[in-house]
Write an enzyme that holds these catalytic residues in place. Sequence first.
Site, PDB file in Angstrom:
ATOM      1  N   ARG A   1      -9.075  -5.205 -14.722  1.00  0.00           N
ATOM      2  CA  ARG A   1      -7.954  -5.983 -14.190  1.00  0.00           C
ATOM      3  C   ARG A   1      -8.308  -7.456 -14.326  1.00  0.00           C
ATOM      4  O   ARG A   1      -9.326  -7.898 -13.801  1.00  0.00           O
ATOM      5  CB  ARG A   1      -7.682  -5.646 -12.726  1.00  0.00           C
ATOM      6  CG  ARG A   1      -7.255  -4.206 -12.471  1.00  0.00           C
ATOM      7  CD  ARG A   1      -6.756  -4.044 -11.048  1.00  0.00           C
ATOM      8  NE  ARG A   1      -6.670  -2.659 -10.648  1.00  0.00           N
ATOM      9  CZ  ARG A   1      -5.647  -1.851 -10.911  1.00  0.00           C
ATOM     10  NH1 ARG A   1      -4.620  -2.322 -11.594  1.00  0.00           N
ATOM     11  NH2 ARG A   1      -5.648  -0.599 -10.499  1.00  0.00           N
TER      12      ARG A   1
ATOM     13  N   ARG B   1     -14.353   1.810   3.537  1.00  0.00           N
ATOM     14  CA  ARG B   1     -13.160   1.044   3.897  1.00  0.00           C
ATOM     15  C   ARG B   1     -11.924   1.915   4.037  1.00  0.00           C
ATOM     16  O   ARG B   1     -11.150   1.780   4.964  1.00  0.00           O
ATOM     17  CB  ARG B   1     -12.899  -0.029   2.836  1.00  0.00           C
ATOM     18  CG  ARG B   1     -11.737  -0.964   3.167  1.00  0.00           C
ATOM     19  CD  ARG B   1     -11.283  -1.732   1.956  1.00  0.00           C
ATOM     20  NE  ARG B   1     -10.471  -0.930   1.054  1.00  0.00           N
ATOM     21  CZ  ARG B   1     -10.495  -1.008  -0.269  1.00  0.00           C
ATOM     22  NH1 ARG B   1     -11.319  -1.846  -0.860  1.00  0.00           N
ATOM     23  NH2 ARG B   1      -9.721  -0.251  -1.014  1.00  0.00           N
TER      24      ARG B   1
ATOM     25  N   TYR C   1     -11.501 -10.595  -2.456  1.00  0.00           N
ATOM     26  CA  TYR C   1     -12.275  -9.364  -2.310  1.00  0.00           C
ATOM     27  C   TYR C   1     -13.745  -9.697  -2.101  1.00  0.00           C
ATOM     28  O   TYR C   1     -14.258 -10.663  -2.665  1.00  0.00           O
ATOM     29  CB  TYR C   1     -12.182  -8.493  -3.568  1.00  0.00           C
ATOM     30  CG  TYR C   1     -10.832  -7.941  -3.925  1.00  0.00           C
ATOM     31  CD1 TYR C   1      -9.665  -8.315  -3.250  1.00  0.00           C
ATOM     32  CD2 TYR C   1     -10.701  -7.029  -4.967  1.00  0.00           C
ATOM     33  CE1 TYR C   1      -8.431  -7.795  -3.600  1.00  0.00           C
ATOM     34  CE2 TYR C   1      -9.468  -6.502  -5.329  1.00  0.00           C
ATOM     35  CZ  TYR C   1      -8.335  -6.903  -4.649  1.00  0.00           C
ATOM     36  OH  TYR C   1      -7.102  -6.399  -4.997  1.00  0.00           O
TER      37      TYR C   1
ATOM     38  N   HIS D   1     -14.786  -4.590  -0.893  1.00  0.00           N
ATOM     39  CA  HIS D   1     -14.677  -3.944  -2.200  1.00  0.00           C
ATOM     40  C   HIS D   1     -16.026  -3.629  -2.835  1.00  0.00           C
ATOM     41  O   HIS D   1     -16.103  -2.890  -3.815  1.00  0.00           O
ATOM     42  CB  HIS D   1     -13.858  -4.853  -3.134  1.00  0.00           C
ATOM     43  CG  HIS D   1     -13.368  -4.190  -4.379  1.00  0.00           C
ATOM     44  ND1 HIS D   1     -13.917  -4.438  -5.616  1.00  0.00           N
ATOM     45  CD2 HIS D   1     -12.378  -3.276  -4.589  1.00  0.00           C
ATOM     46  CE1 HIS D   1     -13.286  -3.728  -6.533  1.00  0.00           C
ATOM     47  NE2 HIS D   1     -12.345  -3.015  -5.938  1.00  0.00           N
TER      48      HIS D   1
ATOM     49  N   ASN E   1       0.829  -1.208   0.000  1.00  0.00           N
ATOM     50  CA  ASN E   1       0.000   0.000   0.000  1.00  0.00           C
ATOM     51  C   ASN E   1       0.862   1.258   0.000  1.00  0.00           C
ATOM     52  O   ASN E   1       0.601   2.216  -0.735  1.00  0.00           O
ATOM     53  CB  ASN E   1      -0.910   0.018   1.229  1.00  0.00           C
ATOM     54  CG  ASN E   1      -2.097  -0.923   1.111  1.00  0.00           C
ATOM     55  OD1 ASN E   1      -2.352  -1.471   0.042  1.00  0.00           O
ATOM     56  ND2 ASN E   1      -2.814  -1.111   2.202  1.00  0.00           N
TER      57      ASN E   1
ATOM     58  N   HIS F   1     -13.834   1.870 -16.085  1.00  0.00           N
ATOM     59  CA  HIS F   1     -13.788   1.155 -14.814  1.00  0.00           C
ATOM     60  C   HIS F   1     -15.049   0.321 -14.588  1.00  0.00           C
ATOM     61  O   HIS F   1     -15.125  -0.457 -13.645  1.00  0.00           O
ATOM     62  CB  HIS F   1     -13.603   2.172 -13.676  1.00  0.00           C
ATOM     63  CG  HIS F   1     -13.228   1.577 -12.365  1.00  0.00           C
ATOM     64  ND1 HIS F   1     -14.061   1.602 -11.269  1.00  0.00           N
ATOM     65  CD2 HIS F   1     -12.106   0.928 -11.963  1.00  0.00           C
ATOM     66  CE1 HIS F   1     -13.465   1.011 -10.246  1.00  0.00           C
ATOM     67  NE2 HIS F   1     -12.283   0.581 -10.645  1.00  0.00           N
TER      68      HIS F   1
END
Length: 698
Positions: free
Chosen positions: A385, A574, A478, A602, A55, A445
């Site tokens: 992704r 989150r 996730y 997520h 991160n 996205h």
Amino acid sequence: MTESQASHTTKEGASIYFNRDLSWIEFNWRVLEEAQDPSTPLLERMKFLSIVSSNLDEFMSVRVAGVKDQMKAGYTKKDFTGFTPAGLFRRIMKRTARLVAEQYKSYRDICRQLAKEGIVFVDYNGLNQSQKKAMDAYYHDIIFPVLTPMAVDQSRPFPLVHTQSVYLAVVLEREGQTSEDEPYFAIVQVPSNLSRIIPVPARANSKKQEFILIEELIKEHIQSLFSGYTPIAAHTFRLTRNADLTLNEEGAEDLLEEIEKELRRRRWGAPVRLEVQEDMHPYALTQLQDEFEIDEHVFMINGPVDLTFFMKLAGQIRGFDHLRYPSIDPVYPAEFKDSEDFFEVLRQKDVLVYHPYESFDAVTDFIEQAANDSQVLAIKMTLYRVSGNSPLISALAHAAESGKQVTVVVELKARFDEERNIAWARKLEKSGCHVVYGLVGLKTHAKITLVVRQEQDMLRRYVHVGTGNYNDSTARLYTDIGLFTCHPVIGEDASALFNEITGYSAPHNWQAIAVAPTNLKDALISLIHREAEHARAGRPARIIGKMNSLSNQQMVDELYAASQAGVNIDLIVRGVCCLRPGLEGISDRITVRSIVDRFLEHSRIYYFENGGHPEVFISSADWMTRNLSRRIELLFPVFDQRLQRILIQILQLSLEDNVKARRMLPSGLYEPIQVEDGTMHRSQFEAMNIKQWKKLLK
């Protein structure tokens, strides 16, 4: 807007917003808390410690790099949270340094506990003779041939140092050299294509698993790289460079080639962070600081530089299952289990799946059935992704090769996945798919698939939309929501969406869905306004929003206004949250909580009470400026009341969590939620009983 909102301050003069980057650091503290929590299994604590490092790598190479760019450009204007770039940079580095120090304190504690369990990290001097012999052989046979010592002197300029690679800084002297002579300096890259951590042969009659870091072996044998010189010191360091892509998309004739060029340029990005071993030789440190022009804010590391290797190691260690979370076997969605025909099931009802508790195999099987079905005419899909060996890519390629119209919108600008997506794009094109790279200036996205099927004398559209990526690997890690439907209105909107992305269609008059950047933000604001009107009229009014991040100022202001109108608002955020809950007269009715647990939260779910007639939506979008104005995103209504109840139950589990949830204070800090009646609720563990609570909600 109240007077205090107009001035952006509370009555006490404090900002009513929390800074995005400082909020992110608070989030990473919560990740670190999982690595420190004694109730978290020990090998899982190693993973959380690794996540803190990965991160930080992304944060430094993107967010902090952007702040440094602003400073370099002489930008001094304050952001809406009240910080100039220079002021923000100082606070970021100070708080990050404190976080890293605490992280390595946790690292040493975890290592001590691992040693008690029989998992030991050793240095070379801690090996016995037979182990040293084995490690010497490993060095000379495997490591030495790939090492390249790179001297730095008048005839040999400082070599390129790759971002986030581990290096050794070596200080040397020659025989006859006096103390007044300047030492010699060289660097050695620790090979990234060899395992960072090396298993050591077991000692006689010992069940312990011992490991040594590759850089420790290189240090021990450093003399082998510099014959004729005497090494004085060898210490590890690591550089982080600016990794943000800067593309002129309108001027790029071929976006794929332009991104490939930009990825190569990334190797020369401006230095952002320098990590060095705590006891590094002063001469070596000076050489590095001069070369990278980093005078201050050097991170002195008390331990191995870069702890991301802990993630692989946790999976590499054999046995010790008592030190891991119990494995879970995702259930196959019951609606599809009794029928091999997805299309037949969806003609009867919509289906909602909740990953990772329900298997992502259902999504893969849906695409594969569509690819093999002779009545399917077209498949259209967005890919943001994708996993390294995605079965979806093979299914799409097969569909195209069998004559179907296959259109795939591949997002080449998915940060740090650009190279993988370029490879997928080329493979899909070779198989006959129409590959589109999205719209200029916008990242795609959205996560949506459209299947067009010939049925008797009509065409029927089947749609899958999700909150997460089409990635079978992350779907096990996730929490995400996926919706399957053949609702005709949603199907029409889905067709219009793909036409707009791939062609020259004018913005569509959306019937059911909302799409960023055209109308998604306006749709959300309209829903918030409606709740405020309900509250003012004395009707039931409530908003529950579950998302990854909340940083758009206008969305924060709209929530503040709704709170002041009497709307009760519960936010489950989150990560980054720029809204301050519990401010008198501003956000009294707003609560914010964050859950960090075994799985990465997520899913984006938005609930609006609507005067007693609730509406529930799933979305690919967080409430961040980039999602609402610079990306193609979707907000999807869930019409089926049975599925609405499932989503409400998921939200309720999060709101009841008093084990892993943390409540945000007006200061921006977080505190554990007190257990009032002695009943412990851990939302992710309770969600594992998905079969049971789904049955109850039918």
